[in-house]
Design a protein around this motif. Structure first.
Motif, PDB file in Angstrom:
ATOM      1  N   LYS A  33       0.837  -1.202   0.000  1.00  0.00           N
ATOM      2  CA  LYS A  33       0.000   0.000   0.000  1.00  0.00           C
ATOM      3  C   LYS A  33       0.873   1.254   0.000  1.00  0.00           C
ATOM      4  N   ALA A  34       2.038   1.173   0.677  1.00  0.00           N
ATOM      5  CA  ALA A  34       2.949   2.323   0.720  1.00  0.00           C
ATOM      6  C   ALA A  34       3.738   2.447  -0.585  1.00  0.00           C
ATOM      7  N   GLY A  35       3.467   1.560  -1.530  1.00  0.00           N
ATOM      8  CA  GLY A  35       4.106   1.690  -2.839  1.00  0.00           C
ATOM      9  C   GLY A  35       5.397   0.914  -2.987  1.00  0.00           C
ATOM     10  N   LEU A  36       5.634  -0.051  -2.080  1.00  0.00           N
ATOM     11  CA  LEU A  36       6.855  -0.850  -2.176  1.00  0.00           C
ATOM     12  C   LEU A  36       6.477  -2.257  -2.647  1.00  0.00           C
ATOM     13  N   ARG A  37       7.121  -2.709  -3.704  1.00  0.00           N
ATOM     14  CA  ARG A  37       6.799  -4.037  -4.228  1.00  0.00           C
ATOM     15  C   ARG A  37       7.441  -5.124  -3.367  1.00  0.00           C
ATOM     16  N   VAL A  38       6.615  -5.802  -2.593  1.00  0.00           N
ATOM     17  CA  VAL A  38       7.087  -6.923  -1.765  1.00  0.00           C
ATOM     18  C   VAL A  38       6.156  -8.100  -1.996  1.00  0.00           C
ATOM     19  N   LYS A  39       6.750  -9.287  -2.195  1.00  0.00           N
ATOM     20  CA  LYS A  39       5.944 -10.484  -2.454  1.00  0.00           C
ATOM     21  C   LYS A  39       6.081 -11.452  -1.297  1.00  0.00           C
ATOM     22  N   LEU A  40       4.982 -12.089  -0.940  1.00  0.00           N
ATOM     23  CA  LEU A  40       5.067 -13.179   0.031  1.00  0.00           C
ATOM     24  C   LEU A  40       5.245 -14.463  -0.778  1.00  0.00           C
ATOM     25  N   ILE A  41       6.314 -15.220  -0.496  1.00  0.00           N
ATOM     26  CA  ILE A  41       6.541 -16.449  -1.268  1.00  0.00           C
ATOM     27  C   ILE A  41       6.598 -17.638  -0.328  1.00  0.00           C
ATOM     28  N   ASP A  42       6.354 -18.848  -0.865  1.00  0.00           N
ATOM     29  CA  ASP A  42       6.406 -20.022   0.022  1.00  0.00           C
ATOM     30  C   ASP A  42       7.848 -20.528   0.132  1.00  0.00           C
ATOM     31  N   ALA A  43       8.031 -21.487   1.012  1.00  0.00           N
ATOM     32  CA  ALA A  43       9.378 -21.967   1.325  1.00  0.00           C
ATOM     33  C   ALA A  43      10.087 -22.510   0.075  1.00  0.00           C
ATOM     34  N   LYS A  44       9.310 -23.140  -0.803  1.00  0.00           N
ATOM     35  CA  LYS A  44       9.889 -23.748  -1.996  1.00  0.00           C
ATOM     36  C   LYS A  44      10.449 -22.674  -2.941  1.00  0.00           C
ATOM     37  N   GLU A  45       9.653 -21.638  -3.136  1.00  0.00           N
ATOM     38  CA  GLU A  45      10.096 -20.530  -3.985  1.00  0.00           C
ATOM     39  C   GLU A  45      11.350 -19.863  -3.396  1.00  0.00           C
ATOM     40  N   ALA A  46      11.308 -19.686  -2.087  1.00  0.00           N
ATOM     41  CA  ALA A  46      12.435 -19.044  -1.409  1.00  0.00           C
ATOM     42  C   ALA A  46      13.703 -19.861  -1.631  1.00  0.00           C
ATOM     43  N   LYS A  47      13.551 -21.178  -1.540  1.00  0.00           N
ATOM     44  CA  LYS A  47      14.704 -22.060  -1.666  1.00  0.00           C
ATOM     45  C   LYS A  47      15.229 -22.105  -3.107  1.00  0.00           C
ATOM     46  N   ALA A  48      14.331 -21.918  -4.049  1.00  0.00           N
ATOM     47  CA  ALA A  48      14.758 -21.891  -5.444  1.00  0.00           C
ATOM     48  C   ALA A  48      15.670 -20.687  -5.681  1.00  0.00           C
ATOM     49  N   PHE A  49      15.401 -19.605  -4.934  1.00  0.00           N
ATOM     50  CA  PHE A  49      16.196 -18.391  -5.092  1.00  0.00           C
ATOM     51  C   PHE A  49      17.461 -18.438  -4.233  1.00  0.00           C
ATOM     52  N   GLN A  50      17.335 -18.978  -3.025  1.00  0.00           N
ATOM     53  CA  GLN A  50      18.468 -19.092  -2.099  1.00  0.00           C
ATOM     54  C   GLN A  50      18.611 -20.570  -1.742  1.00  0.00           C
ATOM     55  N   PRO A  51      19.419 -21.322  -2.495  1.00  0.00           N
ATOM     56  CA  PRO A  51      19.440 -22.788  -2.342  1.00  0.00           C
ATOM     57  C   PRO A  51      19.904 -23.281  -0.972  1.00  0.00           C
ATOM     58  N   TYR A  52      20.559 -22.424  -0.184  1.00  0.00           N
ATOM     59  CA  TYR A  52      21.120 -22.920   1.071  1.00  0.00           C
ATOM     60  C   TYR A  52      20.197 -22.724   2.273  1.00  0.00           C
ATOM     61  N   LEU A  53      18.986 -22.300   2.003  1.00  0.00           N
ATOM     62  CA  LEU A  53      18.046 -22.092   3.112  1.00  0.00           C
ATOM     63  C   LEU A  53      17.631 -23.416   3.750  1.00  0.00           C
ATOM     64  N   SER A  54      17.242 -23.320   5.009  1.00  0.00           N
ATOM     65  CA  SER A  54      16.764 -24.498   5.742  1.00  0.00           C
ATOM     66  C   SER A  54      15.436 -24.993   5.151  1.00  0.00           C
ATOM     67  N   ASP A  55      15.174 -26.278   5.340  1.00  0.00           N
ATOM     68  CA  ASP A  55      13.911 -26.852   4.867  1.00  0.00           C
ATOM     69  C   ASP A  55      12.756 -26.557   5.825  1.00  0.00           C
ATOM     70  N   ASN A  56      13.099 -25.990   6.983  1.00  0.00           N
ATOM     71  CA  ASN A  56      12.066 -25.816   8.013  1.00  0.00           C
ATOM     72  C   ASN A  56      11.402 -24.445   8.030  1.00  0.00           C
ATOM     73  N   LEU A  57      11.594 -23.664   6.964  1.00  0.00           N
ATOM     74  CA  LEU A  57      11.006 -22.331   6.970  1.00  0.00           C
ATOM     75  C   LEU A  57       9.544 -22.396   6.549  1.00  0.00           C
ATOM     76  N   VAL A  58       8.790 -21.403   7.025  1.00  0.00           N
ATOM     77  CA  VAL A  58       7.372 -21.331   6.684  1.00  0.00           C
ATOM     78  C   VAL A  58       7.209 -20.619   5.338  1.00  0.00           C
ATOM     79  N   GLY A  59       8.050 -19.676   5.074  1.00  0.00           N
ATOM     80  CA  GLY A  59       7.986 -18.901   3.843  1.00  0.00           C
ATOM     81  C   GLY A  59       8.939 -17.733   3.928  1.00  0.00           C
ATOM     82  N   ALA A  60       8.743 -16.755   3.037  1.00  0.00           N
ATOM     83  CA  ALA A  60       9.614 -15.587   3.049  1.00  0.00           C
ATOM     84  C   ALA A  60       8.925 -14.444   2.321  1.00  0.00           C
ATOM     85  N   THR A  61       9.441 -13.259   2.526  1.00  0.00           N
ATOM     86  CA  THR A  61       9.001 -12.150   1.686  1.00  0.00           C
ATOM     87  C   THR A  61      10.168 -11.799   0.796  1.00  0.00           C
ATOM     88  N   TYR A  62       9.877 -11.281  -0.398  1.00  0.00           N
ATOM     89  CA  TYR A  62      10.950 -10.962  -1.320  1.00  0.00           C
ATOM     90  C   TYR A  62      10.653  -9.639  -2.002  1.00  0.00           C
TER      91      TYR A  62
END
Lengths: 382, 101, 399
Positions: A109-138
């Motif tokens: 709403k404040a005009g900043l592009r931020v996406k909520l992504i799931d753990a799988k998407e997050a890991k595709a971008f950062q391969p070294y992330l833990s498998d136990n995350l709920v998700g991430a914002t990007y």
């Protein structure tokens, strides 16, 4: 007697940025008690994260600064390792998911592009992330910069523009007459000037006291671990939702973790990882204990397990200038004409340094083009 | 090459043990360091620098310069000059693609 | 884990301190990153005109046996990650050792000399070559060139010859900002003549005879033969500098140039085939851990670089943290051992365990005596340097 059009106190990223901008029209002397970038600006992370800022004015200010970054390497004629690699905030716990959802909504709403992504998407971008995350914002609007290079680049550009930078020169007093600044006393002599910029970061309060102004900027200690050089493993910067909680420490995010631990992870061009960090109010105490270092490390390993196989080569301790409302102060002190404060950026000094220089230059020139950004940064008098 | 029959110092005895370096098997003397064991087989290159990919070997010999880093049984950045060879160790010269995170 | 005393560094200084303290009933832990105790002792070998061969490894073994007999806790193959107040030592394994007192005895490291090609495998510090030759009994190379002429490099060149290693020559480094007098024949000769009285082997003896008088020093430089003077079969090239080390994946050769009295190039270049180059850039005190612990430092050329400020009891500016050995200035192992003995006694006394405090006075005298009688010394002005440290300490205490 020595004279200057302006004296900037503090050779950190803020002081050098301000001196560089002021030098366009003035004879400027910059005074630094130790070395350029030797304190707060040399002991911090490398993130220019927009999505962690509070929605509203803080985002607007950060975006204005971020736009200057896009041309800064060209302007300063050197590499500052500025990369628009985006940034990510990891969500480790289900209970953080709700407030992060709200946070993202408000950012958009404040005009900043931020996406909520799931753990799988997050890991595709950062391969070294833990498998136990709920998700991430990007967010693609986040960027990064090498703070050591940045401060040196501002300092060199300032010198080229004629700024007289004096290291190991300590301010011992500020001379005022009839409600206006007339000079600065240093341990190496007196400088006659009608304009003083207090860019002393966490020490800005001590400088303000010299003109009898109480300023509540207090040091907030942050510790960051530095790893050996490793091959590229982190793209852009990674924070965690606990960092957001620790940073804003609002009731709705729950109780603050011990040492104010929250992940802040980035990798320099040379391969070293900067693994943060803690947030504590301990005065200027540089003594830390092993639990603090272990807490930072184990928190980071929980999010990025491969870090467990990386050796730490040192740690750094920085004192960030905390104002209480998440914003710096950029204002001329009422009743002390010619005494301008540009301090209190806490952990946003790197992100906000480019705009701070421009705002101070605009303020002292009496221009009105940045009024909307300067208004909320005024000194609150109660 | 090893030094045998030193005129002043007593000869060193020691059982021989086997280890693997970059996929080949070699013999070492029990108790000696990885760096010494490899040099005894004329192997000087222990890793490649990250940016220029230039070869590196032992420099200071006391663990201070970190030039002799190898990958040991999956552990990165192990100093060959301080670490003893143990039976059936697997050592790999450190290079960018050999790092597993 | 809790101890009265935690010692960092199991070289001659750390081990003797541990023994003296434990003999008086102090509970001691000793840490080293090597797999065994001994430190620099392990590689030392030279002939002492009074007492025959100094075999460092034997001394290390004897000290090590005493440590075991006294039930001292060993923490080997451990790095110190930090020292936290008052006083906790964090090890790389995660183990935390709490000590009422700490001794930092981290010794010295070698300075490098920047010569093109110095990162090639086959180029190593002279100290690494010493360990390989005398301790591991592995030849550093089949054909070795040594760069840098000083008491340490000459001693090790001798050790190499003793072990049957082919040393093709000892050369000057190329003149640079970092080489200082090491690259200037005239100044070098004058520096080496300081060691005339303590010459342990034929190389140094040669200099001693030649160079007792300034006039002869000058003549020696002027008429020094271009093929060098052979001692023990090794040419000593005091008028030739190595300007580059060449090789694709490891050392193949060195490029050597003739130089004048002041170290400036004045002749043609030649290439010498070698497979190993040993660089002797000199030693400097290794103070990193003391820095981390917050000890104040002073820079003193006479002792070899930055050293933690300390008093005559070897206590630093951080109360409870002591120091001993080469971290206090570059000297031989005998001085380090006596310093270790002294600090071990001082700490026993602090803990109320020393029966006769006169022992401390005796130990102080022994340090001075060991310094006077040193067989190999590295810093000709060490005594002046030590006096300066005492002055700086007094100045600081009166502030």
């Amino acid at each position: 007697m020595e004279t200057a059009d302006a004296v900037v106190i503090g050779g950190g990223v803020i002081g050098t940025s301000v001196a560089y901008r002021l030098a366009k029209e003035r004879k400027v002397i910059l005074l630094e008690r130790k070395e350029i970038g030797g304190q707060t600006s040399g002991n911090c992370d490398k993130a220019i994260i927009l999505q962690s800022k509070k929605p509203g004015f803080p985002i607007k200010l950060a975006k204005a600064s971020r736009r200057i970054y896009d041309q800064l390497e060209e302007e300063l004629e050197t590499s500052i390792e500025y990369n628009k690699n985006g940034g990510m905030i990891l969500i480790e716990k289900e209970e953080h998911l709700n407030f992060m959802k709200k946070f993202v909504d408000r950012q958009n709403k404040a005009g900043l592009r931020v996406k909520l992504i799931d753990a799988k998407e997050a890991k595709a971008f950062q391969p070294y992330l833990s498998d136990n995350l709920v998700g991430a914002t990007y967010s693609t609007e986040d960027a990064e910069v090498n703070p050591l290079l940045l401060t040196q680049a501002f300092s060199r550009a300032a010198r080229r523009s004629g700024v007289d930078i004096r290291l190991y020169t300590e301010v011992v007093g500020i001379d005022c007459q009839n409600g206006r600044v007339v000079g600065v006393k240093t341990d190496r002599g007196y400088i006659s000037t009608e304009l003083v910029i207090n860019a002393a970061g966490p020490f800005a309060g001590e400088i303000a006291e010299m003109v009898g102004v109480p300023l509540t900027i207090i040091p907030r200690r942050g510790v960051i671990l530095i790893s050996e050089k490793v091959p590229p493993m982190i793209h852009g910067n990674i924070l965690c939702s606990q960092y957001i909680a620790a940073k804003h420490q609002s009731e709705e995010y729950g109780k603050a973790p011990p040492f104010g631990i929250g992940l802040s992870l980035g990798q320099t061009d040379s391969g070293n990882l900067l693994i943060g960090g803690s947030r504590e109010f301990t005065g200027y105490n540089k003594e830390i204990n092993p639990e603090l270092l272990a807490s930072i490390a184990s928190h980071a390993i929980r999010m990025v397990p491969s870090l467990g196989n990386v050796q730490i080569i040192r740690s750094m301790i920085g004192f960030r200038p905390f104002t209480g409302n998440g914003l710096p102060i950029i204002d001329e002190v009422p009743g002390v004409q010619g005494f301008v404060i540009a301090a209190g950026h806490e952990g946003d000094g790197i992100a906000l340094a480019p705009i701070t220089g421009i705002l101070v230059a605009s303020l002292v020139a009496g221009e009105s083009n940045y009024k909307d950004l300067l208004e909320p940064l005024k000194l609150k008098t109660e | 090459m090893r030094i045998s029959n030193h005129p002043v110092l007593e000869n060193t005895a020691g059982d021989e043990i086997e280890f693997t370096f970059d996929g080949k098997k070699y013999l070492a003397k029990q108790g000696e360091t990885i760096a010494a064991a490899l040099l005894a087989h004329n192997i000087r290159i222990l890793r490649y620098s990250m940016k220029e990919k230039r070869p590196r070997g032992i420099y200071c010999g006391i663990g201070h310069c970190y030039e002799c880093r190898v990958l040991l049984d999956g552990q990165v950045s192990v100093r060959a000059c301080l670490t003893r060879v143990r039976d059936n160790m697997t050592i790999v010269s450190e290079r960018e693609d050999s790092n597993e995170f | 884990m809790n101890f009265d005393l935690v010692i960092i560094g199991a070289g001659p200084a750390g081990m003797s301190a541990a023994i003296k303290a434990a003999e008086n009933g102090v509970s001691v832990a000793i840490i080293d990153e090597n797999p065994e105790v001994g430190g620099k002792l392990l590689g030392q070998l030279y002939k002492d005109s009074k007492s025959g061969w100094w075999i460092g490894q034997k001394i290390a073994d004897e000290l090590g046996k005493k440590l075991t007999d006294l039930n001292i806790a060993f923490f080997l193959e451990e790095q110190v990650c930090g020292i936290f107040p008052r006083w906790e030592v964090l090890l790389s394994s995660g183990e935390r050792l709490h000590g009422k007192y700490i001794i930092i005895a981290t010794g010295a490291a070698e300075k490098a000399l920047p010569i093109p090609g110095w990162t090639l495998p086959g180029v190593m510090a002279i100290g690494a070559a010493q360990m390989l030759t005398n301790y591991h009994r592995v030849k550093p190379g089949e054909k070795i060139a040594i760069i840098g002429i000083d008491p340490l490099s000459l001693t090790i060149a001798y050790d190499m010859r003793l072990a049957g290693i082919h040393v093709v020559g000892i050369y000057l480094p190329k003149k640079s900002e970092f080489s200082h007098m090491k690259a200037e024949p005239k100044q070098l000769i004058s520096y080496l003549s300081n060691f005339v009285h303590v010459l342990p082997n034929p190389f140094l003896k040669l200099f001693g005879k030649m160079l007792k008088y300034p006039v002869i020093q000058n003549l020696a430089i002027t008429y020094y033969p271009s093929f060098g003077i052979k001692v023990f079969g090794v040419p000593l090239h005091i008028r030739k500098a190595v300007v580059e080390i060449v090789g694709e994946n490891q050392v193949d050769a060195i490029k050597v140039e003739k130089v004048d009295k002041n170290g400036s190039a004045n002749g043609k270049m030649e290439e010498v085939t070698v497979d190993c180059v040993c660089i002797s850039g000199g030693l400097y005190p290794l103070g990193e851990i003391a820095r981390v612990a917050g000890c104040e430092f002073a820079y003193l050329e006479e002792v070899g670089g930055y050293v933690p400020l300390h008093n005559e009891n070897l206590e630093t500016t951080q109360a409870g943290i002591f120091t001993a050995g080469n971290i206090t200035g570059i000297e031989g192992a005998n001085v380090a051992i006596e310093q270790g003995n002294l600090v071990g006694l001082v700490i026993s006394d602090r803990l109320g365990l020393l029966k006769n405090s006169k022992e401390i006075i005796k130990a102080k005298k022994k340090v001075l005596l060991a310094r006077e009688e040193a067989v190999i010394s590295f810093q000709p002005q060490i005594e002046i340097g030590k006096e300066k440290i005492a002055e700086l300490w007094n100045k600081r205490m009166n502030e």
